[in-house]
Design an enzyme around this catalytic site. Structure first.
Site, PDB file in Angstrom:
ATOM      1  N   ASP A   1      35.307 -18.837  16.040  1.00  8.42           N
ATOM      2  CA  ASP A   1      36.410 -17.901  15.822  1.00  8.42           C
ATOM      3  C   ASP A   1      36.018 -16.559  16.426  1.00  8.42           C
ATOM      4  OD1 ASP A   1      37.180 -20.067  14.268  1.00  8.42           O
ATOM      5  OD2 ASP A   1      37.806 -18.851  12.548  1.00  8.42           O
TER       6      ASP A   1
ATOM      7  N   LYS B   1      44.554 -16.856  15.512  1.00  7.23           N
ATOM      8  CA  LYS B   1      44.230 -16.585  14.108  1.00  7.23           C
ATOM      9  C   LYS B   1      44.635 -15.159  13.777  1.00  7.23           C
ATOM     10  CE  LYS B   1      40.046 -16.138  11.220  1.00  7.23           C
ATOM     11  NZ  LYS B   1      38.585 -16.396  11.173  1.00  7.23           N
TER      12      LYS B   1
ATOM     13  N   LYS C   1      45.933 -20.230  12.695  1.00  7.77           N
ATOM     14  CA  LYS C   1      45.126 -20.074  11.486  1.00  7.77           C
ATOM     15  C   LYS C   1      45.493 -18.768  10.807  1.00  7.77           C
ATOM     16  CE  LYS C   1      40.350 -19.570   9.826  1.00  7.77           C
ATOM     17  NZ  LYS C   1      38.908 -19.709  10.170  1.00  7.77           N
TER      18      LYS C   1
END
Length: 223
Positions: A89, A157, A186
């Site tokens: 991430d 995300k 996400k």
């Protein structure tokens, strides 16, 4: 509703002890979470603890500001995957996005994607691109999603959880509308109840990041 397999059980605090990391791994294996998400220094330990559990190893890169060099992000990502990470991430260069320097933002993401997906002896890692939506306008969120897609990332995300705000249903819906079925979304940051979790999933989130994934479960006995 069993949402355990959509949760990244996340411990990113600077003072996280080894025992805390071990506890998160035990919980993730017990409840069947999607992954345990940690800072990259913990990846070797988490990889060892989660072996053969079916739980993925997730780590952050360029966290939490996204303001380090692209080379540093790429190196951190490559090393993490080499150490056992299955998912990375990364935080975008937020300042560059706000400057309208789309080429720099896209290249920053692309180099991390290439680093994470081309480690000898390892399967290509999933790359999730953290936008830090609380700092962005709606137009900037859309633009960031499109740049992440062009750069070859797998997810967009919402948030680090370390800035001025976290995920919102409105932002998740906008991100899903922008990427469609071509990427996943996400939601992360400030998701603390089962009701919030269900709302994020209904808005289009495919994965949820939470500092304590257990509290998002409606009924632990059903897991």
């Amino acid at each position: 509703m069993n949402i355990a397999d959509k949760i990244d059980h996340t411990m990113l605090k600077a003072d996280a002890s080894e025992e805390t990391i071990r506890r998160y791994c035990r919980e993730a294996a017990a409840y069947g979470f999607a992954s345990v998400c940690v800072n990259s220094c913990h990846v070797p330990l988490v990889s060892q603890l989660l072996k053969e559990t079916g739980v993925k190893v997730c780590c952050v890169s360029g966290f939490p500001l996204g303001a380090m060099s692209t080379a540093a992000k790429a190196f951190e990502s490559r090393q993490a995957v080499s150490d056992g990470a299955d998912e990375v991430d990364m935080v975008i260069n937020i300042g560059a996005l706000k400057d309208g320097n789309d080429e720099r933002v896209e290249e920053d993401i692309r180099q991390v994607v290439q680093a994470a997906k081309n480690v000898p002896g390892r399967e290509p890692a999933l790359v999730k691109v953290i936008l830090e939506t609380c700092l962005l306008t709606k137009e900037e969120i859309v633009r960031a999603c499109r740049l992440a897609e062009k750069a070859g990332a797998d997810y967009v995300k919402t948030s680090t959880g370390f800035s001025t705000g976290g995920a919102t249903v409105e932002d998740v819906a906008l991100m899903k509308e922008t990427v469609g079925g071509r990427m996943k979304v996400k939601a992360s940051g400030g998701i603390r109840t089962p009701e919030q979790a269900r709302a994020m999933l209904a808005a289009g989130a495919d994965r949820l990041g939470a500092g304590n994934g257990v509290i998002l479960l409606d009924n632990i006995d059903d897991v």
